[in-house]
Enzyme design. Structure first.
Site, PDB file in Angstrom:
ATOM      1  N   SER A 173      -3.122   6.614  -3.920  1.00 49.17           N
ATOM      2  CA  SER A 173      -3.212   6.236  -1.717  1.00 49.17           C
ATOM      3  C   SER A 173      -3.754   6.857  -1.037  1.00 49.17           C
ATOM      4  CB  SER A 173      -1.851   8.153  -1.815  1.00 49.17           C
ATOM      5  OG  SER A 173      -2.597   9.054  -2.677  1.00 49.17           O
ATOM      6  N   GLU A 230     -15.202  11.659   8.094  1.00 49.39           N
ATOM      7  CA  GLU A 230     -15.259  10.547   7.690  1.00 49.39           C
ATOM      8  C   GLU A 230     -16.151   9.136   7.263  1.00 49.39           C
ATOM      9  OE1 GLU A 230     -13.154  10.635   5.070  1.00 49.39           O
ATOM     10  OE2 GLU A 230     -11.441  10.636   6.415  1.00 49.39           O
ATOM     11  N   HIS A 231     -16.753   9.598   6.088  1.00 51.55           N
ATOM     12  CA  HIS A 231     -17.775   8.171   6.018  1.00 51.55           C
ATOM     13  C   HIS A 231     -18.903   9.067   6.419  1.00 51.55           C
ATOM     14  CE1 HIS A 231     -15.844   4.537   3.143  1.00 51.55           C
ATOM     15  NE2 HIS A 231     -14.583   5.317   4.483  1.00 51.55           N
ATOM     16  N   ILE A 232     -18.883  10.327   6.166  1.00 50.75           N
ATOM     17  CA  ILE A 232     -20.702  10.751   6.566  1.00 50.75           C
ATOM     18  C   ILE A 232     -20.517  11.738   5.295  1.00 50.75           C
ATOM     19  CG2 ILE A 232     -20.598  10.403   9.030  1.00 50.75           C
ATOM     20  CD1 ILE A 232     -20.134  13.277   9.561  1.00 50.75           C
ATOM     21  N   ASP A 233     -20.073  11.582   4.601  1.00 49.04           N
ATOM     22  CA  ASP A 233     -20.410  12.520   3.659  1.00 49.04           C
ATOM     23  C   ASP A 233     -21.511  11.718   1.848  1.00 49.04           C
ATOM     24  OD1 ASP A 233     -18.699  11.020   1.570  1.00 49.04           O
ATOM     25  OD2 ASP A 233     -18.612  12.615   0.546  1.00 49.04           O
ATOM     26  N   ASP A 286     -15.083  14.684  -2.285  1.00 51.21           N
ATOM     27  CA  ASP A 286     -14.269  15.113  -2.721  1.00 51.21           C
ATOM     28  C   ASP A 286     -13.976  15.645  -4.139  1.00 51.21           C
ATOM     29  OD1 ASP A 286     -12.973  12.743  -1.398  1.00 51.21           O
ATOM     30  OD2 ASP A 286     -12.365  11.688  -2.956  1.00 51.21           O
ATOM     31  N   SER A 294      -9.297  10.252  -8.702  1.00 59.37           N
ATOM     32  CA  SER A 294      -9.697  10.606  -9.560  1.00 59.37           C
ATOM     33  C   SER A 294     -10.374  11.560  -9.984  1.00 59.37           C
ATOM     34  CB  SER A 294     -10.720   9.192  -9.488  1.00 59.37           C
ATOM     35  OG  SER A 294     -11.415   9.244  -8.331  1.00 59.37           O
TER      36      SER A 294
HETATM   37  C1  GLA Z   1     -13.808   8.540  -0.363  1.00 58.08           C
HETATM   38  C2  GLA Z   1     -14.519   9.446  -1.310  1.00 58.08           C
HETATM   39  C3  GLA Z   1     -15.609  10.374  -0.257  1.00 58.08           C
HETATM   40  C4  GLA Z   1     -16.076   9.553   1.095  1.00 58.08           C
HETATM   41  C5  GLA Z   1     -14.464   9.828   1.948  1.00 58.08           C
HETATM   42  C6  GLA Z   1     -15.002   8.600   3.182  1.00 58.08           C
HETATM   43  O1  GLA Z   1     -12.718   9.404  -0.569  1.00 58.08           O
HETATM   44  O2  GLA Z   1     -14.685   9.669  -2.709  1.00 58.08           O
HETATM   45  O3  GLA Z   1     -17.295  10.848  -0.756  1.00 58.08           O
HETATM   46  O4  GLA Z   1     -16.556   9.251   1.621  1.00 58.08           O
HETATM   47  O5  GLA Z   1     -14.552   8.307   0.801  1.00 58.08           O
HETATM   48  O6  GLA Z   1     -15.201  10.114   3.917  1.00 58.08           O
END
Ligand code: GLA
Length: 387
Positions: free
Chosen positions: A123, A34-37, A173, A128
């Protein structure tokens, strides 16, 4: 359901000889990573079987007509005026996608589109991106014989989010929504864009999606702030290790370099990123070996790090994951997606799911004053035309 959508479509746009086609674009959960893409890390998401349906037909009017069963606002967008407008609200996503499809040398044309989504609003399950890929695939099928590469549609979706909407998200995503595969998780290297499918077999356990029902507004959130904090960390780290492009290029042996970052919160962000990337690789191994206990533990570690080091959880997610992790038949729970509200996920013993909900639900409601929703969904395919 699809039949009633077609009836609604005809009631809305009228009947004619042009062929109507049906599409589905999933939502996603992220198992871990999470939060590393946006930091060159590895992520491990799945597509799920809730998402966005689209009914579409060509028109000769040079217009994209858009309506949604979920939103009051509908409209007509001229293909000669693909620009962002505040008043276009949700329709800005389709407009952006169509604009960039054309800009990247593909065909576009008039379309009448009716949309229906069953992703709970706000949610954090990526409604999106689901919409972006849906529109991308509709234009692909109707005007490009389905020949636009899925990865190009993924990039167009991300570009829409970043440049048209103005949220600096990573590629996870759109990637999983574009290329997800039934009953599989996808290990995505967000640096090289290589990916691998892993059989998503949790043995006698189930994923339960924990919707806090606390709305998450990405645009208003601290998402962009976290990104710039990470830029700051990278700038410092680059001075101490040659040749690194991303924070996630660093491994366990490089953790001592974090000493060079003076500001504690910036140091913590980088620490989260490095350790989370390591956890993703361990999680893929655990899933492959069928070691679901280990996978559960990694989820808990990830959640602790997102709460304490990356600080993207907030009271609602903290409450729901705390009570979930307290429950004996829960192997591990954590927030999923951007955080700041939205959803968590929990791996729960299949025969204890009802008990799990009975345990967590009243405690969560008592603490937050909000009733949570517990969703179960299978792991499904990426965006596609459906029959
Ligand atoms: C959102 C962003 C993703 C990713 C997540 C956290 O979903 O769209 O690109 O950064 O947050 O992992």
């Amino acid at each position: 359901m699809i039949d009633s959508l077609i009836t609604d479509f005809i009631n809305l746009y009228g009947d004619n000889d042009s062929e109507i086609k049906k599409f589905f674009s999933p939502s996603r959960i992220n198992i871990i990573g999470e939060h590393i893409d946006y930091l060159g890390g590895k992520v491990f998401p799945c597509a799920i079987e809730i998402g966005t349906y689209g009914i579409a037909r060509k028109n000769d009017d040079n217009l994209i007509r858009l309506a949604s069963k979920n939103m009051d606002l509908k409209g007509e967008i001229s293909l000669d005026e693909l620009v962002y407008k505040d008043e276009n609200d949700w329709m800005n996503y389709p407009v952006g996608v169509v604009k960039y499809i054309e800009e990247e040398g593909n065909n576009i044309g008039g379309l009448d589109i009716l949309i229906y989504g069953n992703i709970p609003n706000g949610s954090g399950l990526s409604s999106s991106s689901s919409l972006e890929l849906l529109i991308g695939e509709i234009v692909n099928v109707f005007y490009n014989d389905g020949k636009i590469d899925k990865l190009d549609l993924v990039k167009i979706g991300k570009r829409t989010e970043n440049e048209f909407i103005g949220v600096n998200t990573g590629i996870m995503d759109q990637f999983i929504i574009g290329l997800g595969k039934k009953d599989h998780a996808m290990l995505i290297d967000t640096n090289s864009l290589d990916y691998e499918y892993y059989n998503f077999d949790l043995k006698d356990n189930k994923i339960v999606i924990l919707n806090t029902n606390k709305r998450r507004e990405l645009k208003d959130s601290k998402y962009n702030e976290r990104r710039s904090e990470c830029d700051k960390a990278l700038e410092i780290l680059k001075k101490h290790k040659e040749g690194i492009e991303n924070i996630c290029d660093l491994g366990k042996d490089d953790l001592h370099l974090l000493e060079h970052i003076e500001e504690e919160n910036i140091r913590n962000r980088a620490m989260h990123a490095i350790m989370e990337n390591i956890r993703v690789k361990k999680a893929a191994v655990a899933l492959e070996k069928g070691d679901i206990e280990e996978l559960g533990k990694l989820l808990v570690e990830s959640n602790d790090s997102l709460r304490d080091l990356y600080e993207v959880t907030g009271p609602h997610l903290d409450a729901i994951t705390k009570y979930s992790n307290e429950f004996q038949g829960c192997l591990g729970a954590r927030m999923t997606g951007a955080g700041f509200g939205g959803c968590g996920i929990a791996i729960v013993k299949e025969d204890m799911v009802d008990e799990f909900i009975d345990y967590v639900s009243p405690k969560y409601e008592k603490e937050t004053g909000i009733r949570a929703e517990f969703i179960s969904s299978n792991v499904g395919n990426g965006v596609a035309e459906i029959s």
